[in-house]
Write an enzyme that holds these catalytic residues in place. Structure first.
Site, PDB file in Angstrom:
ATOM      1  N   CYS A  91     -10.962  14.426  10.254  1.00  0.00           N
ATOM      2  CA  CYS A  91     -10.116  13.241  10.118  1.00  0.00           C
ATOM      3  C   CYS A  91      -9.055  13.240  11.212  1.00  0.00           C
ATOM      4  O   CYS A  91      -8.470  14.286  11.507  1.00  0.00           O
ATOM      5  CB  CYS A  91      -9.461  13.248   8.736  1.00  0.00           C
ATOM      6  SG  CYS A  91      -8.406  11.835   8.416  1.00  0.00           S
ATOM      7  N   HIS A 133     -14.961   7.493   3.362  1.00  0.00           N
ATOM      8  CA  HIS A 133     -13.819   8.201   3.952  1.00  0.00           C
ATOM      9  C   HIS A 133     -12.695   7.218   4.301  1.00  0.00           C
ATOM     10  O   HIS A 133     -11.535   7.437   3.943  1.00  0.00           O
ATOM     11  CB  HIS A 133     -14.298   8.953   5.199  1.00  0.00           C
ATOM     12  CG  HIS A 133     -13.233   9.712   5.911  1.00  0.00           C
ATOM     13  ND1 HIS A 133     -13.183  11.081   5.910  1.00  0.00           N
ATOM     14  CD2 HIS A 133     -12.174   9.298   6.666  1.00  0.00           C
ATOM     15  CE1 HIS A 133     -12.136  11.474   6.629  1.00  0.00           C
ATOM     16  NE2 HIS A 133     -11.510  10.408   7.100  1.00  0.00           N
ATOM     17  N   GLU A 134     -13.051   6.129   4.983  1.00  0.00           N
ATOM     18  CA  GLU A 134     -12.034   5.163   5.422  1.00  0.00           C
ATOM     19  C   GLU A 134     -11.457   4.375   4.245  1.00  0.00           C
ATOM     20  O   GLU A 134     -10.250   4.116   4.199  1.00  0.00           O
ATOM     21  CB  GLU A 134     -12.597   4.221   6.494  1.00  0.00           C
ATOM     22  CG  GLU A 134     -13.068   4.908   7.762  1.00  0.00           C
ATOM     23  CD  GLU A 134     -12.037   5.820   8.416  1.00  0.00           C
ATOM     24  OE1 GLU A 134     -10.826   5.584   8.257  1.00  0.00           O
ATOM     25  OE2 GLU A 134     -12.445   6.777   9.089  1.00  0.00           O
ATOM     26  N   HIS A 137      -8.782   6.207   2.510  1.00  0.00           N
ATOM     27  CA  HIS A 137      -7.474   6.066   3.162  1.00  0.00           C
ATOM     28  C   HIS A 137      -6.726   4.842   2.628  1.00  0.00           C
ATOM     29  O   HIS A 137      -5.516   4.897   2.407  1.00  0.00           O
ATOM     30  CB  HIS A 137      -7.616   5.935   4.681  1.00  0.00           C
ATOM     31  CG  HIS A 137      -7.782   7.224   5.400  1.00  0.00           C
ATOM     32  ND1 HIS A 137      -6.822   8.210   5.411  1.00  0.00           N
ATOM     33  CD2 HIS A 137      -8.806   7.693   6.163  1.00  0.00           C
ATOM     34  CE1 HIS A 137      -7.239   9.225   6.140  1.00  0.00           C
ATOM     35  NE2 HIS A 137      -8.446   8.941   6.605  1.00  0.00           N
TER      36      HIS A 137
END
Length: 163
Positions: A91, A133-134, A137
């Site tokens: 990351c 993953h994004e 966030h």
């Protein structure tokens, strides 16, 4: 276009949750900056707005070898998920640290493109992992939150050493 500063752990702003974008036209310049920032990194393949301190729900991804095919997703949501996959992740907000993370193997994501058109992506390849993953966030989570407390502490030490 401008290259934005990417936040790193333990910056508390990474824990903020993104808010839905209501006026896509108003953030076109920001989207350009987000793409430029992703391309300015050595190996970034995705970047979420929260990683640069914004609470607009936007992610950009580019898995092309030439790094010239950005996928822009505004207000992305995972609406279906299945299977399990374990793979190594890194990351931009946790430089110098990689770890194995368990994710869903297949996801369906709904979002708006940068013109405001509704789109749907159903994938069971590497894009599925990057999307999760994004989108994490945007929910105020970094990938190490999927790991044990010990591994989270190791990641934090590596980032402090890297800084």
């Amino acid at each position: 276009m401008a290259v934005l500063d990417i936040l790193t752990i333990p910056d508390e702003r990474l824990k903020r949750k993104a808010q839905p974008v209501k006026d896509i036209e108003a953030i076109q310049g920001f989207i350009d900056d987000l793409i430029e920032t992703m391309y300015h990194t050595d190996d970034g393949i995705g970047l979420a707005s929260t990683q640069v301190g914004s609470t607009d729900a936007v992610i950009v991804i580019d898995l092309s070898e030439t790094r010239d095919q950005p996928l822009v997703l505004v207000n992305p949501e995972i609406v279906e998920k299945s299977g399990e996959y374990v793979g190594e992740e890194g990351c931009l907000s946790i430089p110098g640290y990689r770890a194995k993370v368990t994710r869903f193997e297949k996801v369906k994501v709904t979002a708006l493109d940068r013109q405001g058109k509704a789109i749907e992506i159903e994938t069971d390849d590497f894009l599925a992992i990057v999307l999760q993953h994004e989108i994490d966030h945007l929910h105020g989570k970094v990938f190490i939150e999927h790991l044990s407390t010990l591994k989270q502490q190791i990641a934090l030490k590596k980032v402090r050493k890297y800084a």
